[in-house]
Design a protein around this motif. Structure first.
Motif, PDB file in Angstrom:
ATOM      1  N   ALA A  23       0.848  -1.198   0.000  1.00  0.00           N
ATOM      2  CA  ALA A  23       0.000   0.000   0.000  1.00  0.00           C
ATOM      3  C   ALA A  23       0.880   1.243   0.000  1.00  0.00           C
ATOM      4  O   ALA A  23       1.809   1.358   0.787  1.00  0.00           O
ATOM      5  N   GLN A  25       2.772   2.077  -2.538  1.00  0.00           N
ATOM      6  CA  GLN A  25       3.913   1.852  -3.428  1.00  0.00           C
ATOM      7  C   GLN A  25       3.461   1.726  -4.886  1.00  0.00           C
ATOM      8  O   GLN A  25       4.105   1.060  -5.690  1.00  0.00           O
ATOM      9  N   GLU A  26       2.361   2.376  -5.228  1.00  0.00           N
ATOM     10  CA  GLU A  26       1.741   2.184  -6.534  1.00  0.00           C
ATOM     11  C   GLU A  26       2.608   2.649  -7.709  1.00  0.00           C
ATOM     12  O   GLU A  26       2.544   2.079  -8.786  1.00  0.00           O
ATOM     13  N   GLY A  29       6.365   0.371  -6.922  1.00  0.00           N
ATOM     14  CA  GLY A  29       6.233  -0.986  -6.430  1.00  0.00           C
ATOM     15  C   GLY A  29       7.380  -1.390  -5.522  1.00  0.00           C
ATOM     16  O   GLY A  29       8.242  -0.574  -5.179  1.00  0.00           O
ATOM     17  N   VAL A  59      -2.325  -8.221  -6.612  1.00  0.00           N
ATOM     18  CA  VAL A  59      -1.086  -7.539  -6.961  1.00  0.00           C
ATOM     19  C   VAL A  59      -0.854  -7.704  -8.451  1.00  0.00           C
ATOM     20  O   VAL A  59      -1.415  -8.594  -9.094  1.00  0.00           O
ATOM     21  N   TYR A  68       6.455  -5.262  -7.734  1.00  0.00           N
ATOM     22  CA  TYR A  68       5.029  -5.521  -7.549  1.00  0.00           C
ATOM     23  C   TYR A  68       4.341  -4.335  -6.882  1.00  0.00           C
ATOM     24  O   TYR A  68       4.948  -3.639  -6.071  1.00  0.00           O
ATOM     25  N   ARG A  69       3.092  -4.150  -7.248  1.00  0.00           N
ATOM     26  CA  ARG A  69       2.242  -3.134  -6.612  1.00  0.00           C
ATOM     27  C   ARG A  69       0.851  -3.718  -6.445  1.00  0.00           C
ATOM     28  O   ARG A  69       0.537  -4.777  -6.996  1.00  0.00           O
ATOM     29  N   LEU A  70       0.014  -3.020  -5.701  1.00  0.00           N
ATOM     30  CA  LEU A  70      -1.362  -3.484  -5.537  1.00  0.00           C
ATOM     31  C   LEU A  70      -2.035  -3.562  -6.898  1.00  0.00           C
ATOM     32  O   LEU A  70      -1.823  -2.703  -7.755  1.00  0.00           O
ATOM     33  N   VAL A  75      -7.803  -2.825  -5.378  1.00  0.00           N
ATOM     34  CA  VAL A  75      -8.176  -1.410  -5.441  1.00  0.00           C
ATOM     35  C   VAL A  75      -9.687  -1.280  -5.636  1.00  0.00           C
ATOM     36  O   VAL A  75     -10.324  -0.406  -5.020  1.00  0.00           O
TER      37      VAL A  75
END
Length: 103
Positions: A23, A25-26, A29, A59, A68-70, A75
């Motif tokens: 969270a 780190q969009e 990542g 992810v 990696y990101r959400l 979301v």
């Protein structure tokens, strides 16, 4: 009295902690090694966790960096929750106005 931690599961908890770490780190990542370090687990565990999270859309991997990101599915849950809260607030405001306005 039953132990309140009787249902704890370390792998499930680790996955939830990984989501919390991702969270915010969009844009850039996190690398799997950063997750492994932050979670204090082996890279193999993080690889399994990321695979499971990716399979349900929680992810996504950034193609250019491998980080990696959400993902969209997680979301969407957040957006749906925020929308439901906004609708509830609007409904409460409508009720409040109905009771506070004069005929």
């Amino acid at each position: 009295m039953a132990d309140k931690h009787i249902h704890d599961n370390s792998s499930q908890r680790r996955i939830l902690d990984a989501i919390l770490m991702l969270a915010g780190q969009e844009m850039h990542g996190l690398a799997p090694k950063d997750l492994a370090t932050g979670l204090k687990v082996s890279p193999a565990s993080v690889t399994r966790d990321l695979h499971n999270l990716k399979s349900v859309g929680f992810v996504e991997q950034i193609g250019e960096t491998g980080r990696y990101r959400l993902g969209p599915a997680l979301v969407r849950i957040s957006v749906a929750h925020a929308t439901a809260l906004m609708r509830a607030a609007q409904r409460l405001e409508e009720i409040r106005n109905r009771y506070s306005s004069e005929p």
